[in-house]
Write a protein that holds these residues in place. Structure first.
Motif: not given
Length: 292
Positions: A244-245, A186-187, A193-194, A181-182
């Motif tokens: 896109s990201s 796009g949060v 996270l890695s 979800l995060l």
């Protein structure tokens, strides 16, 4: 016009409150119906819940009730908790139906798989605790008692302990859904996270120490399970992140820099030739009338 707008906003707010009340009432009715159906089987449910402990108790060990109402209250609590657990899919559906009108079409397509996966992961966490954690933990504690100590557990304390572990492991197994979800919102990015993995591992152990009972075994197992689920959620997040990201992170387009040509070396041969200046003839004054 302003008065009409305020009246419309107030009417919309009241409609939302009425809709929320309807959804909550439907969820409560579903839990109540399930509770009534499970109430006659409350002692059977408690016997199933106590099986991981009774299977490893020594010959002189037993479960006890320190007060008379506990023999009725503990199975009653278990029947109610079971009704809530069984009704979780319907409760989540009511929550989705309440927020669905405010979602975009793409978000609506994502809600259903997320709800299904979160429900299954919660049940999987409870099954993981019942079939794997309880036999190991209870077997260790039952055989770790000193000589001459009879292992006797109050049924109310046992129920609170087990329900806490069920909730803790069910909630811990929701970590992949939270990560997905995060990332979709796009949060956070998977790369972020890695890079924070060491802090996530530390946070898993701290959270396990907070939400589980005070025994090192269940805390360690829960923390390791949360770490493994974090890695699973990170694995999925790398593959479902927005395109896109992903394109920006994997193949960034460099900013074009202006190309400045090198200075041109001037040699006698390349030096432009100057044209010779023409001499201007001086103007002769016009002849005057006195001259012959």
């Amino acid at each position: 016009m302003a008065a009409k707008a305020s009246e419309g906003a107030e009417a919309s707010f009241i409609e939302h409150l009425l809709e929320l009340r309807t959804r909550i009432l439907r969820s409560a009715i579903a839990v109540l119906v399930l509770f009534v159906g499970l109430f006659p089987f409350r002692n059977t449910l408690y016997r199933l819940l106590a099986r991981p402990l009774t299977a490893v108790l020594p010959q002189n060990g037993a479960m006890i009730a320190t007060n008379l109402p506990a023999t009725f209250i503990a199975p009653l609590k278990l029947a109610l908790a079971t009704a809530v657990a069984v009704a979780i899919p319907y409760i989540l559906y009511q929550a989705w139906a309440f927020v669905a009108p405010g979602l975009y079409q793409r978000e609506r397509r994502l809600v259903t798989p997320l709800l299904v996966s979160s429900t299954l992961l919660f049940y999987l966490g409870m099954a993981f605790a019942y079939f794997l954690i309880f036999p190991l933990a209870f077997g260790f504690f039952a055989h770790a008692a000193p000589t001459g100590v009879r292992v006797m557990t109050d049924i109310n304390h046992y129920l609170s302990f087990v329900l806490t572990l069920f909730f803790a492991f069910g909630l811990a197994f929701e970590v992949p859904v939270a990560i997905v979800l995060l990332v979709l919102m796009g949060v956070l990015r998977p790369e972020t996270l890695s890079g924070k993995r060491r802090y996530v591992i530390l946070g898993a152990f701290v959270l396990a120490a907070i939400i589980t009972p005070p025994d090192a075994f269940s805390q360690t197992v829960l923390a390791l399970a949360m770490w493994a689920l974090f890695e699973a959620g990170l694995f999925v997040a790398y593959r479902i992140r927005p395109h896109s990201s992903s394109a920006e992170l994997t193949d960034p387009t460099p900013t074009p820099t202006p190309v400045i040509p090198p200075p041109r070396e001037i040699t006698p041969e390349s030096r432009p030739r100057r044209r010779p200046r023409r001499r201007r003839r001086a103007r002769r004054p016009p002849p005057s009338g006195d001259e012959p």
